[in-house]
Scaffold this motif. Structure first.
Motif, PDB file in Angstrom:
ATOM      1  N   MET A  84       1.036  -0.963   0.237  1.00  0.00           N
ATOM      2  CA  MET A  84      -0.258   0.406  -0.029  1.00  0.00           C
ATOM      3  C   MET A  84       1.071   1.086  -0.298  1.00  0.00           C
ATOM      4  N   ASN A  85       1.837   1.298   0.684  1.00  0.00           N
ATOM      5  CA  ASN A  85       2.800   2.269   1.239  1.00  0.00           C
ATOM      6  C   ASN A  85       3.361   2.137  -0.557  1.00  0.00           C
ATOM      7  N   VAL A  86       4.335   1.395  -1.051  1.00  0.00           N
ATOM      8  CA  VAL A  86       4.877   1.560  -2.377  1.00  0.00           C
ATOM      9  C   VAL A  86       3.773   2.439  -3.517  1.00  0.00           C
ATOM     10  N   ALA A  87       2.592   1.771  -3.918  1.00  0.00           N
ATOM     11  CA  ALA A  87       1.818   2.058  -4.549  1.00  0.00           C
ATOM     12  C   ALA A  87       1.519   3.567  -3.966  1.00  0.00           C
ATOM     13  N   PHE A  88       0.704   4.287  -2.945  1.00  0.00           N
ATOM     14  CA  PHE A  88       0.930   5.096  -2.485  1.00  0.00           C
ATOM     15  C   PHE A  88       1.607   6.534  -3.139  1.00  0.00           C
ATOM     16  N   PHE A  89       3.030   5.684  -3.227  1.00  0.00           N
ATOM     17  CA  PHE A  89       4.207   6.761  -3.235  1.00  0.00           C
ATOM     18  C   PHE A  89       4.338   6.791  -4.472  1.00  0.00           C
ATOM     19  N   GLU A  90       4.659   5.947  -5.278  1.00  0.00           N
ATOM     20  CA  GLU A  90       4.622   4.931  -7.127  1.00  0.00           C
ATOM     21  C   GLU A  90       3.562   6.484  -7.457  1.00  0.00           C
ATOM     22  N   ALA A  91       2.378   6.775  -6.727  1.00  0.00           N
ATOM     23  CA  ALA A  91       0.889   7.502  -7.335  1.00  0.00           C
ATOM     24  C   ALA A  91       1.272   8.665  -7.480  1.00  0.00           C
ATOM     25  N   ILE A  92       1.693   9.312  -6.045  1.00  0.00           N
ATOM     26  CA  ILE A  92       1.954  10.759  -5.725  1.00  0.00           C
ATOM     27  C   ILE A  92       3.569  11.657  -6.525  1.00  0.00           C
ATOM     28  N   ALA A  93       3.988  10.510  -6.997  1.00  0.00           N
ATOM     29  CA  ALA A  93       5.049  10.883  -8.152  1.00  0.00           C
ATOM     30  C   ALA A  93       4.515  11.175  -9.282  1.00  0.00           C
ATOM     31  N   LEU A 144      -2.198   8.040 -16.482  1.00  0.00           N
ATOM     32  CA  LEU A 144      -3.330   7.190 -16.024  1.00  0.00           C
ATOM     33  C   LEU A 144      -2.103   5.795 -15.462  1.00  0.00           C
ATOM     34  N   ALA A 145      -1.347   6.153 -15.444  1.00  0.00           N
ATOM     35  CA  ALA A 145       0.266   5.476 -14.592  1.00  0.00           C
ATOM     36  C   ALA A 145      -0.443   5.640 -13.408  1.00  0.00           C
ATOM     37  N   GLY A 146      -0.405   6.777 -12.737  1.00  0.00           N
ATOM     38  CA  GLY A 146       0.013   7.603 -11.294  1.00  0.00           C
ATOM     39  C   GLY A 146      -1.948   7.536 -10.722  1.00  0.00           C
ATOM     40  N   VAL A 147      -2.617   7.002 -12.045  1.00  0.00           N
ATOM     41  CA  VAL A 147      -4.329   6.555 -11.655  1.00  0.00           C
ATOM     42  C   VAL A 147      -4.228   5.104 -10.874  1.00  0.00           C
ATOM     43  N   GLY A 148      -3.673   4.435 -12.129  1.00  0.00           N
ATOM     44  CA  GLY A 148      -3.681   3.157 -11.549  1.00  0.00           C
ATOM     45  C   GLY A 148      -2.677   2.319 -10.727  1.00  0.00           C
ATOM     46  N   PHE A 149      -2.009   3.246  -9.861  1.00  0.00           N
ATOM     47  CA  PHE A 149      -1.192   2.726  -8.502  1.00  0.00           C
ATOM     48  C   PHE A 149      -2.012   3.352  -7.381  1.00  0.00           C
ATOM     49  N   ALA A 150      -3.005   5.046  -7.705  1.00  0.00           N
ATOM     50  CA  ALA A 150      -3.894   4.403  -6.846  1.00  0.00           C
ATOM     51  C   ALA A 150      -4.880   3.855  -6.463  1.00  0.00           C
ATOM     52  N   LEU A 151      -5.154   3.626  -7.729  1.00  0.00           N
ATOM     53  CA  LEU A 151      -6.350   2.472  -7.641  1.00  0.00           C
ATOM     54  C   LEU A 151      -5.844   1.206  -6.573  1.00  0.00           C
ATOM     55  N   ILE A 152      -4.664   1.077  -6.552  1.00  0.00           N
ATOM     56  CA  ILE A 152      -3.472  -0.170  -6.106  1.00  0.00           C
ATOM     57  C   ILE A 152      -3.594   0.173  -4.423  1.00  0.00           C
ATOM     58  N   ALA A 153      -3.317   0.978  -4.361  1.00  0.00           N
ATOM     59  CA  ALA A 153      -3.590   1.915  -3.243  1.00  0.00           C
ATOM     60  C   ALA A 153      -4.437   1.493  -2.287  1.00  0.00           C
TER      61      ALA A 153
END
Length: 292
Positions: A84-93, A144-153
């Motif tokens: 969850m932490n990894v996905a969120f960090f990748e999203a906000i990047a 869209l990749a950021g949105v995808g990571f946020a959905l994973i989070a």
């Protein structure tokens, strides 16, 4: 055996979230310095490793008798938490922080809605969703990749609530958190550190990176997640998911006090909706036995 959570007075439950949220956002502020030198995955690993060490030193989980099933549950809890932490960090990047937070909150809101048996909890969930949207805002034309990571989070956050409730009900929440974070730090190290080692391995020779990693791990993970476990032993999943809405409320307060980020009219309205949702959810309640 009486658990720690059963000694929490009902009126004090939101206070645990406030303390945990303040710690989490102070830790996030410290993490800003790490993002300047390390990639999001490496920062997430440093956060997990530091939290694992702090929790193991505190809890000394080896004193408990562990079965294969309990160890597997703890490891799964840790992997989901770190993921969850990894996905969120990748999203906000990749996408604005507010947008990532708005998408990520779909996880706990879904748990609150699906796990409820009361109409007022469904109303509270709708108010939380509206409040989060006003607090964080929604942007279009984003990565869209950021949105995808946020959905994973978001999905992993829902899993964190469900798995966290299970280990909390077993009476080993804090010990499972310690073991789980340690297991995740070991199991996920190759995947999370390989990119940084290829890009620039010298960052791990900088003592400041490790000091900031310890600060982020303790403030953003060990303290708030330990408080989560104390509360999860006392309340059900739906109420826990709704109380998580205190996170953006506290973030707005911390931002106003520490960073001079005064909330807009829309953000103020969002805070009001979240507070209303909490009032509806907890009105007339006492701390209930854990749900099955």
């Amino acid at each position: 055996m009486t658990t720690v959570g059963h000694r929490i007075p009902p009126w004090s439950v939101p206070m645990f979230f406030i303390v945990g949220a303040v710690s989490q956002y102070v830790g996030a502020a410290v993490g800003v310095f790490l993002f300047e030198t390390a990639n999001p995955a490496a920062v997430a690993w440093l956060r997990a490793a530091a939290a694992a060490v702090a929790l193991i030193v505190w809890r000394r989980p080896w004193r408990r008798t562990w079965t294969r099933r309990s160890l597997a549950a703890a490891a799964a809890f840790g992997v989901v938490t770190v993921g969850m932490n990894v996905a969120f960090f990748e999203a906000i990047a990749r996408i604005p922080l507010g947008t990532a937070v708005a998408i990520e909150f779909l996880g706990p809101v879904a748990v609150a809605t699906l796990g409820s048996r009361r109409p007022r909890d469904l109303l509270a969930a709708l108010l939380v969703a509206a409040g989060i949207a006003l607090l964080t805002g929604v942007h279009t034309g984003i990565d869209l990749a950021g949105v995808g990571f946020a959905l994973i989070a978001a999905a992993l956050w829902a899993g964190y609530i469900l798995l966290g409730k299970r280990v909390a009900d077993a009476g080993s929440g804090l010990d499972s958190l310690a073991v789980g974070m340690a297991a995740a730090a070991v199991l996920l190290a190759p995947a999370l550190l390989t990119g940084q080692l290829i890009e620039d391995a010298s960052v791990f020779a900088d003592s400041r990176v490790w000091l900031l990693g310890v600060a982020v791990g303790v403030l953003s993970t060990a303290v708030p997640y330990a408080l989560d476990q104390l509360v999860l032993t006392a309340i059900g999943r739906a109420r826990f998911a709704l109380l998580l809405a205190l996170l953006p409320v506290t973030a707005a307060f911390v931002g106003a006090v520490m960073l001079g980020q005064r909330p807009t009219v829309a953000e103020t309205a969002g805070i009001a909706l979240v507070v209303a949702a909490l009032a509806i959810s907890v009105r007339g309640d006492t701390v209930r036995p854990p749900e099955n």
